[in-house]
Write an enzyme that holds these catalytic residues in place. Structure first.
Site, PDB file in Angstrom:
ATOM      1  N   GLU A  52       6.799   6.459   2.964  1.00 37.38           N
ATOM      2  CA  GLU A  52       7.719   5.778   3.866  1.00 37.38           C
ATOM      3  C   GLU A  52       8.832   6.741   4.233  1.00 37.38           C
ATOM      4  OE1 GLU A  52       8.798   2.464   1.323  1.00 37.38           O
ATOM      5  OE2 GLU A  52      10.615   3.458   0.676  1.00 37.38           O
TER       6      GLU A  52
ATOM      7  N   HIS B 226      14.574  -0.511   0.560  1.00 39.08           N
ATOM      8  CA  HIS B 226      14.543   0.426  -0.565  1.00 39.08           C
ATOM      9  C   HIS B 226      15.753   1.351  -0.492  1.00 39.08           C
ATOM     10  CE1 HIS B 226       9.879   0.108  -0.958  1.00 39.08           C
ATOM     11  NE2 HIS B 226      10.492  -0.778  -1.711  1.00 39.08           N
TER      12      HIS B 226
END
Lengths: 377, 290
Positions: free
Chosen positions: B210, B248
């Protein structure tokens, strides 16, 4: 979390960094009085949580209290990158001979705190990194031992050959390290750190970002939070314990897990539409969180359909279904809802949603295509 | 074959009397994991409903049960300490599920773990599973199938999505490692790739990356320099705006670095196919293993 320069200066001062005296004011008359008190020349600086204030005309020098008042008047009316300037900092100006750069970050590769210095201060450091990377020295540090004397010597000798100046900068770097670790910062930056005409070193700018996960240890810093640069939905989401980022599209998204939430947005784009937001309802989510999420998404009038994409693990699909039924009842939903629930308790969720007008989908691809079709009516 | 966890794993659950710890201890037992002990300071001497003995400290648990692996479900403010306690008790592998640990606590814990030779997975990790053998974490066990594809991911539910596709298409997994979504983790993408490189039971590795950091770029370099397994990749966050943290703690594009485009380009340059959607991973795995 970002904090204002004025707050970062206060933290630097607390840790013993040499920061010129300053006053935070909200009107031209107070700016004039501050300049009178501090002694001119002064610098008047817009306090907004975005970079590039100088380029936008938000930082001006004044040689008299009257001029400081006038400059403050101009800056206080400005908008910088969409943010209205409500306060200015009036700081005693320093007669600059040389500008340096110094910062502390955590380095993801070495997994250590890292100090970065450059003799090219006062400019965009990312520009220096692109055009003259050899002018930046990066030194990973031991998180227990901290900045060791030999490292300080290496860093300071990279910046200057003058031993008296090096000694002052060494003390600044130690204080910068202490401040960075002391407040759970994710970034502590001095740009520029300057040498003045009289041979003294000053931190004339201060930037600190705080690690959100460390904030619970620093309620006094949490109290400094300024939400002006946030979308109101982002503020509401944080208060509800959700992770939300506003985007410009028309498909609202409610997803569990950050990675899946990003992948959902990416898939919406892949199939030719645009996501309205990033929203992660988190792990062990309750029906209340789902309700809060729906409320936040519905604030955005450009949302034409809402996509619920849940892969239950720790999250239970029946909890999400109950939240959706509650939202339907209480919020008077008038946009179509496309729901994909799979994993833990998906069958129970299916039974709960059986009698409703929500559009069900088996797979993520199907759900995304369904939401796009529903948004286009 | 598998890596990190298997039939021989003897697991201690730190935070077993908590809501999450208790629930997942039961799930892990049901999956077949040998949960030999739990730890909650102040509750030593008790037994859980499933009959797992609870100890006051990890050292006590290790002495009494020979536990060699730990999984942590304690609140973020105590989690780094729990990790260090496990390492100090001689635990070789610590899997930290807890989310929200300050980075400062993690960077201080890591040298302590290195000194004791302990490997940490996470924090902010869904855990590690070797399908059919052992599950140490929070992932739904039933979506996995035993097989020869290794999975490494920075995410939880996105991994479930991709694993689900793999299993349904007949591609079982040797081991799936959730390395965690934080900027500083005990075992990063490269470390996890090295573990699979040496595993005879793994034919291909799926990398689920990511935005944020440059682990994927470094992984591409590792592949270019000769990686013994076939690789398929997915990168989340193509539509993420710069400067915003996407859930995150580690998922942020900063100063133009850490973009999905950069990571995808780095993989393509070394001949690794990057899936546009999670489902497409299956086609790539089929091609590289066929």
């Amino acid at each position: 979390m970002k904090i204002h320069e004025s707050d970062a200066r206060a933290i630097f001062t607390r840790f013993g960094l040499p920061v010129p005296p300053s006053r935070l004011v909200a009107d031209p008359r107070a700016a004039e009085a501050a300049a009178e008190e501090l002694g001119c020349p002064v610098v008047v600086k817009a306090q907004v949580l975005v970079g590039g204030r100088g380029k936008a005309g938000g930082v001006k020098l004044a040689s008299s209290p009257r001029e400081a008042g006038e400059k403050a008047g101009t800056i206080l009316g400005m908008e910088i990158k969409g943010l209205a300037v409500e306060k200015v900092l009036v700081a005693r100006a320093v007669d600059i001979v040389k500008e340096f750069y110094a910062a502390m970050v955590f380095d993801r590769v070495t997994r250590r705190p890292m100090m970065m210095v450059s003799p090219s201060g006062g400019v965009d450091i990312e520009e220096v990194a692109r055009t003259a990377p050899e002018r930046i020295l990066k030194l990973p540090l031991n998180p227990e031992g901290g900045l060791m004397p030999f490292q300080t010597r290496r860093l300071t000798s990279f910046l200057t050959g003058d031993r008296a100046v090096a000694k002052q900068i060494g003390a600044v770097l130690q204080a910068l390290y202490d401040a960075f670790m002391g407040v759970d910062a994710s970034l502590a930056e001095i740009n520029p750190l300057v040498l003045s005409q009289d041979g003294t070193v000053w931190a004339i700018d201060a930037k600190i970002n705080i690690d959100d996960n460390g904030l619970f240890r620093h309620p006094e810093i949490e109290a400094l939070r300024d939400t002006a640069d946030e979308d109101p939905g982002e503020t509401a989401a944080r208060e509800a314990g959700l992770s939300f980022v506003k985007l410009d599209g028309s498909i609202g998204c409610v997803v569990n897990g950050a990675g899946l939430a990003m992948a959902t947005m990416d898939m919406i784009k892949h199939y030719g539409a645009e996501p309205a937001n990033f929203l992660d309802i988190g792990g062990s989510s309750s029906p209340d969180k789902v309700l809060a999420a729906m409320r936040i998404i519905l604030r955005d009038p450009s949302v034409k359909a809402i996509l619920i994409n849940i892969f239950g693990g720790i999250t239970r699909c029946d909890d999400v279904a109950m939240g959706l039924i509650e939202a339907k009842k209480r919020l008077g939903l008038d946009v179509p809802l496309v729901v994909r629930l799979t994993g833990t308790n998906a069958r129970e969720a299916g039974e709960l949603l059986a009698g409703t007008d929500l559009i069900g989908a088996e797979t993520m691809d199907e759900a995304v295509k369904g939401a796009i079709a529903a948004a286009r009516g | 074959m598998s890596i990190l966890v298997g039939k021989e794993t003897r697991l201690v659950v730190q935070g077993i009397t908590g809501r999450d710890g208790g629930f997942h201890a039961r799930q892990m037992i049901a999956y077949g994991t040998k949960v030999v002990a739990g730890v909650t300071p102040g509750k030593g001497g008790a037994k859980t409903e499933d009959g797992v003995p609870v100890f006051d400290s990890v050292a006590d648990a290790v002495a009494a049960t020979g536990a060699d692996t730990s999984v942590i479900y304690v609140p973020a403010s105590f989690a780094a300490d729990a990790v260090c306690e496990a390492a100090d008790a001689g635990i070789g592998l610590v899997v930290c599920i807890s989310e929200g640990i300050p980075v400062r606590d993690m960077v201080r814990a890591l040298p302590f773990l290195r000194e004791r030779g302990t490997r940490l997975i996470g924090p902010n990790s869904p855990g590690v599973i070797s399908p059919g053998l052992a599950k140490v974490g929070i992932m739904p066990g039933e979506i996995h199938r035993q097989g020869r594809v290794g999975v490494i991911s920075r995410s939880g539910t996105l991994t479930y999505e991709i694993v689900h596709h793999l299993s349904q298409s007949g591609f079982g997994q040797s081991t799936c490692i959730g390395i965690g979504g934080d900027p500083i983790v005990g075992t990063n993408l490269l470390d996890a790739m090295s573990l699979f490189a040496a595993d005879e039971g793994t034919d291909a590795v799926v990398l689920i990356g990511e935005i944020g950091g440059n682990d994927e770029e470094l992984a591409a370099r590792m592949i270019r320099d000769g990686y013994p397994k076939r690789v398929a990749a997915f990168i989340a966050g193509r539509t993420a705006p710069p400067g915003k943290r996407m859930g995150h703690a580690g998922a942020i594009i900063a100063g133009g670095a850490g973009t999905a485009e950069g990571k995808i380009a780095a993989f393509k340059e070394v001949g690794v196919e990057v899936a546009d959607t999670p489902a497409q991973i299956v086609d790539i795995v089929r091609r590289v293993t066929g």
